[in-house]
Design an enzyme around this catalytic site. Structure first.
Site, PDB file in Angstrom:
ATOM      1  N   GLN A 119      -3.857   1.680  -6.405  1.00 54.72           N
ATOM      2  CA  GLN A 119      -4.297   0.210  -7.526  1.00 54.72           C
ATOM      3  C   GLN A 119      -4.473   0.025  -8.182  1.00 54.72           C
ATOM      4  OE1 GLN A 119      -5.936  -1.819  -4.709  1.00 54.72           O
ATOM      5  NE2 GLN A 119      -5.795  -0.292  -2.996  1.00 54.72           N
ATOM      6  N   ALA A 128       4.365  -1.562  -4.798  1.00 54.89           N
ATOM      7  CA  ALA A 128       4.958  -3.133  -5.208  1.00 54.89           C
ATOM      8  C   ALA A 128       4.089  -3.705  -4.799  1.00 54.89           C
ATOM      9  CB  ALA A 128       6.470  -3.204  -4.912  1.00 54.89           C
ATOM     10  N   HIS A 129       3.766  -3.678  -3.494  1.00 50.75           N
ATOM     11  CA  HIS A 129       3.088  -4.946  -2.608  1.00 50.75           C
ATOM     12  C   HIS A 129       1.761  -5.439  -2.865  1.00 50.75           C
ATOM     13  CE1 HIS A 129       0.856  -2.629   0.182  1.00 50.75           C
ATOM     14  NE2 HIS A 129       1.499  -2.021  -0.127  1.00 50.75           N
ATOM     15  N   CYS A 184      -5.576   0.979   5.883  1.00 51.44           N
ATOM     16  CA  CYS A 184      -4.809   2.198   6.296  1.00 51.44           C
ATOM     17  C   CYS A 184      -5.187   2.673   6.667  1.00 51.44           C
ATOM     18  CB  CYS A 184      -4.299   3.097   5.395  1.00 51.44           C
ATOM     19  SG  CYS A 184      -3.430   2.507   4.179  1.00 51.44           S
TER      20      CYS A 184
END
Length: 394
Positions: free
Chosen positions: A180, A201-202, A326
């Site tokens: 984060q 990366a996302h 998640c």
């Protein structure tokens, strides 16, 4: 407001157009396997090296200390499992916290079944590790401290430099999950005494399915995927060249805009927090007010069920979450909110909103107006709220 308002950037971000553009040639033109000997393919090795350099520069690291993975969860697994295996002769004790991402917590549970001992540190009411408790937890057989840079739910930033200094003073490896925080706050691995760092990366307008693990030179860590000689024989498998290129472009883009972008996000974050606190009663800001990620806003609303709140917001075109993506679908309250001392009934009424560089003040005004209406309507249907109001009016 007719358009979609996306406030779940901690879950994932929109891939930036220039990132997509940079990736496209590596699907259709420069598609060769970097391990092949002919020039058409082997040129992609140089491309991968350039992306390592871009990423390493943002951390004050060397290019050969960056190892590409499939994402943050793999990087976390690699750091913990391979370190545990490599240093088992020195000891089998690991220290982490109760508010880590499940990629860390579930890996620690796995290691416990393999005979390792894990200490899960408590945090204070804002989600910050107490340094005296960390010091007290260290034992002669402690081989690794793994504490996240910033929490994915409540945005709290940990005293990473102090933790790293302590770890190095005691001869203990220090890993941080910076999924984060990477490109949201400045990070220098030397200044913070970080031995391993995970990123994805996302979370910064790059593609999904690509991450990296920074491993300081000299750290004795085992291979995680066995097979070919890729990633200096530590992580086998044909390189995801388009993903790596996209990651490099996303990092280049994010690093260049870091100061300006985060200044804007902090301004909008604080504006949103201020309006909610002033205009919606019986709410609680979760996480530290100042030591938090620039784009993170997390509130608990008493007498409101978080799932109902999210559904109602979705009907108004607003995307948010109640915690980590998640764990979506879980009926249990957030382990992070429980760890900072919230009772179950209040933890269930949590809402996480994470901004982006594209978020506008006009959008946030619409969000606050919608929240006020939704919270009021949901509370009016709550017997608990009705009883509370009656007691207040006595």
């Amino acid at each position: 407001m007719d358009k979609l308002i996306y406030l779940d950037n901690a879950a994932t971000t929109k891939t930036a157009p220039e990132v997509v553009e940079a990736m496209l040639p590596y699907f259709t033109e420069n598609y060769g396997n970097p391990s092949s000997v002919y020039s058409f393919a082997s040129g992609n090795k140089d491309v991968i090296t350039r992306q390592r350099e871009i990423i390493a520069d943002t951390l004050g690291a060397a290019a050969n200390e960056i190892y590409f993975t499939a994402g943050g969860s793999e990087s976390d697994n690699w750091a913990l499992k391979a370190t545990a295996e490599a240093y088992a002769g020195k000891g089998k004790h690991i220290i982490t916290t109760k508010i880590e991402h499940h990629a860390i917590l579930h890996t620690c549970e796995y290691l416990e079944k393999q005979g390792y001992d894990v200490t899960y540190l408590d945090v204070d009411e804002n989600g910050i590790v107490r340094m005296d408790e960390l010091k007290a937890a260290i034992r002669p057989d402690t081989i690794l401290i793994s504490i996240m840079f910033a929490n994915n739910e409540i945005g709290t930033i940990q005293p990473i430099r102090e933790i790293g200094e302590l770890a190095h003073e005691r001869g203990i490896l220090f890993h941080t999950d910076a999924v984060q925080a990477f490109c949201q706050v400045p990070i220098n691995v030397d200044e913070c005494h970080i031995d391993m760092l995970s990123a994805s990366a996302h979370k910064l307008n790059g593609p999904k399915g690509i991450g990296f693990l920074y491993i300081r030179k000299g750290v004795k860590i085992r291979s995680f995927v066995h097979g070919g000689a890729q990633e200096r024989k530590r992580r086998a498998g044909t390189e995801n060249v388009p993903g790596i290129v996209g990651f490099g472009k996303a990092v280049e883009r994010a690093a260049a805009s870091l100061k300006e972008r985060t200044t804007k996000e902090v301004e909008l974050r604080d504006y949103l927090i201020d309006r909610i606190e002033k205009e919606i009663p019986y709410c609680r800001l979760n996480g530290d007010r100042k030591k938090r990620l620039p784009n993170n806003v997390n509130f608990s609303f008493r007498f409101v069920e978080g799932e109902s709140l999210l559904i109602k917001l979705d009907m108004k075109g607003i995307c948010a979450s109640s915690g980590s993506a998640c764990t979506s679908g879980s009926l249990d309250p957030s382990h992070v909110l429980l760890a900072i001392g919230l009772p179950h009934e209040i933890a269930h009424g949590s809402l996480r909103m994470t901004l982006s560089e594209e978020t506008t003040k006009e959008e946030l005004d619409y969000v606050v107006g919608s929240l006020k209406e939704i919270v009021e309507n949901l509370r009016n249907m709550s017997p608990l709220y009705e009883d509370f109001i009656k007691k207040q009016n006595r």
